[in-house]
Design an enzyme around this catalytic site. Structure first.
Site, PDB file in Angstrom:
ATOM      1  N   GLY A 184       0.827  -1.191   0.000  1.00 26.82           N
ATOM      2  CA  GLY A 184       0.000   0.000   0.000  1.00 26.82           C
ATOM      3  C   GLY A 184       0.865   1.244   0.000  1.00 26.82           C
ATOM      4  N   GLN A 229       3.098   9.950   0.910  1.00 28.25           N
ATOM      5  CA  GLN A 229       4.395   9.270   1.056  1.00 28.25           C
ATOM      6  C   GLN A 229       5.343   9.570  -0.101  1.00 28.25           C
ATOM      7  OE1 GLN A 229       2.416   5.272   2.074  1.00 28.25           O
ATOM      8  NE2 GLN A 229       4.370   5.149   3.126  1.00 28.25           N
ATOM      9  N   CYS A 231       6.007  -0.156   7.184  1.00 23.97           N
ATOM     10  CA  CYS A 231       5.623   0.987   6.363  1.00 23.97           C
ATOM     11  C   CYS A 231       6.802   1.356   5.465  1.00 23.97           C
ATOM     12  CB  CYS A 231       5.271   2.165   7.277  1.00 23.97           C
ATOM     13  SG  CYS A 231       4.777   3.645   6.385  1.00 23.97           S
ATOM     14  N   LEU A 232       6.506   1.668   4.208  1.00 23.39           N
ATOM     15  CA  LEU A 232       7.587   2.047   3.293  1.00 23.39           C
ATOM     16  C   LEU A 232       8.251   3.350   3.747  1.00 23.39           C
ATOM     17  CD1 LEU A 232       5.952   1.191  -0.158  1.00 23.39           C
ATOM     18  CD2 LEU A 232       7.668  -0.143   1.092  1.00 23.39           C
ATOM     19  N   HIS A 261      -4.279   1.359   7.717  1.00 25.85           N
ATOM     20  CA  HIS A 261      -2.909   1.882   7.820  1.00 25.85           C
ATOM     21  C   HIS A 261      -2.709   3.044   6.838  1.00 25.85           C
ATOM     22  CE1 HIS A 261       1.653   1.348   7.994  1.00 25.85           C
ATOM     23  NE2 HIS A 261       1.479   2.079   6.904  1.00 25.85           N
ATOM     24  N   GLU A 262      -3.133   2.847   5.590  1.00 28.45           N
ATOM     25  CA  GLU A 262      -2.927   3.886   4.567  1.00 28.45           C
ATOM     26  C   GLU A 262      -3.760   5.132   4.865  1.00 28.45           C
ATOM     27  OE1 GLU A 262      -0.451   3.548   2.737  1.00 28.45           O
ATOM     28  OE2 GLU A 262      -0.210   1.406   3.120  1.00 28.45           O
ATOM     29  N   HIS A 295      -2.156   7.685   7.022  1.00 27.06           N
ATOM     30  CA  HIS A 295      -1.209   8.597   6.362  1.00 27.06           C
ATOM     31  C   HIS A 295      -1.887   9.900   5.924  1.00 27.06           C
ATOM     32  CE1 HIS A 295       2.485   6.276   6.121  1.00 27.06           C
ATOM     33  NE2 HIS A 295       1.834   5.211   5.682  1.00 27.06           N
TER      34      HIS A 295
HETATM   35 NI    NI Z   1       2.673   3.284   5.688  1.00 26.57          NI
END
Ligand code: NI
Length: 201
Positions: free
Chosen positions: A45, A50, A108-109, A150-151, A154
């Site tokens: 995701g 991000q 998380c990226l 989660h996304e 953000h």
């Molecule tokens: Ni993340």
């Protein structure tokens, strides 16, 4: 075009994203670029913020991946998950209802190489728009529901490391500020070593 993924403690990640108003060609191209960026990083995701754009858009693909390159190979899809066509692009998403509780070791990226257990709703009802601005409504659980929650964090400037205990969160944040992140090669090597150790156990 592959985009640069911002990592904590970049302050842009704390911005609150704005609703999308124009469902134009630029948005479609941006969605393509986000997907390319997410797949390249072996993520499931990615939120627009991000990659530095504060708009309410997420790209997601939680389908089982090649075990060589992913830590998500063992996640069986639930019936509800399997009904949803992926990759999924969610614009201006809202959770209209959430039920039950579940936990997952999230990563998380934007906080690479760190994983912590986070509690989420087990099942959610989502309302969002697609790339053409068309409204969609669906109910989902499993890894896809966790990933959407989660996304969506953000979009409010929240990271998964804000959900864990104050002590753990501070330890991670200080470690990152002091030592930075391992390189992608180092992370890959570590993931493969862990997997080998698990297979032997
Ligand atoms: Ni993340």
């Amino acid at each position: 075009m592959k985009l640069e993924i911002l990592t904590y403690p970049n302050p842009i990640l704390r911005e609150v994203s704005e609703a999308v108003i124009n469902f134009d060609a630029d948005l479609k191209q941006f969605a393509k670029d986000m997907l390319e960026t997410m797949y390249d990083a072996n993520g499931i995701g990615l939120a627009a913020i991000q990659v530095g754009r504060p708009i309410q858009m997420l790209v997601i693909d939680t389908r089982p991946k090649d075990p060589e390159n992913s830590r998500f190979e063992d996640e069986d899809q639930t019936e509800l998950e399997a009904k949803i066509k992926q990759p999924l692009i969610l614009i201006n998403p809202e959770i209209v209802n959430g039920t039950g509780k579940t936990t997952f070791d999230e990563g998380c990226l934007s906080v690479p190489s760190f994983f912590e257990t986070v509690e989420r709703f087990e099942s959610i009802e989502v309302r969002a728009r697609d790339l053409d601005g068309k409204e969609m409504n669906f109910k989902v659980d499993g890894l896809l529901a966790i990933c959407i929650q989660h996304e969506m964090d953000h979009l409010k400037g929240t990271l998964f490391i804000d959900h864990i205990s104050f002590t753990k969160s501070n330890r991670i944040k200080n470690q990152i500020k002091k030592n930075g992140y391992p390189t992608r090669e180092e992370m890959e090597a570590e993931r493969k070593a862990k997997k080998k150790a698990l297979e032997k156990a």
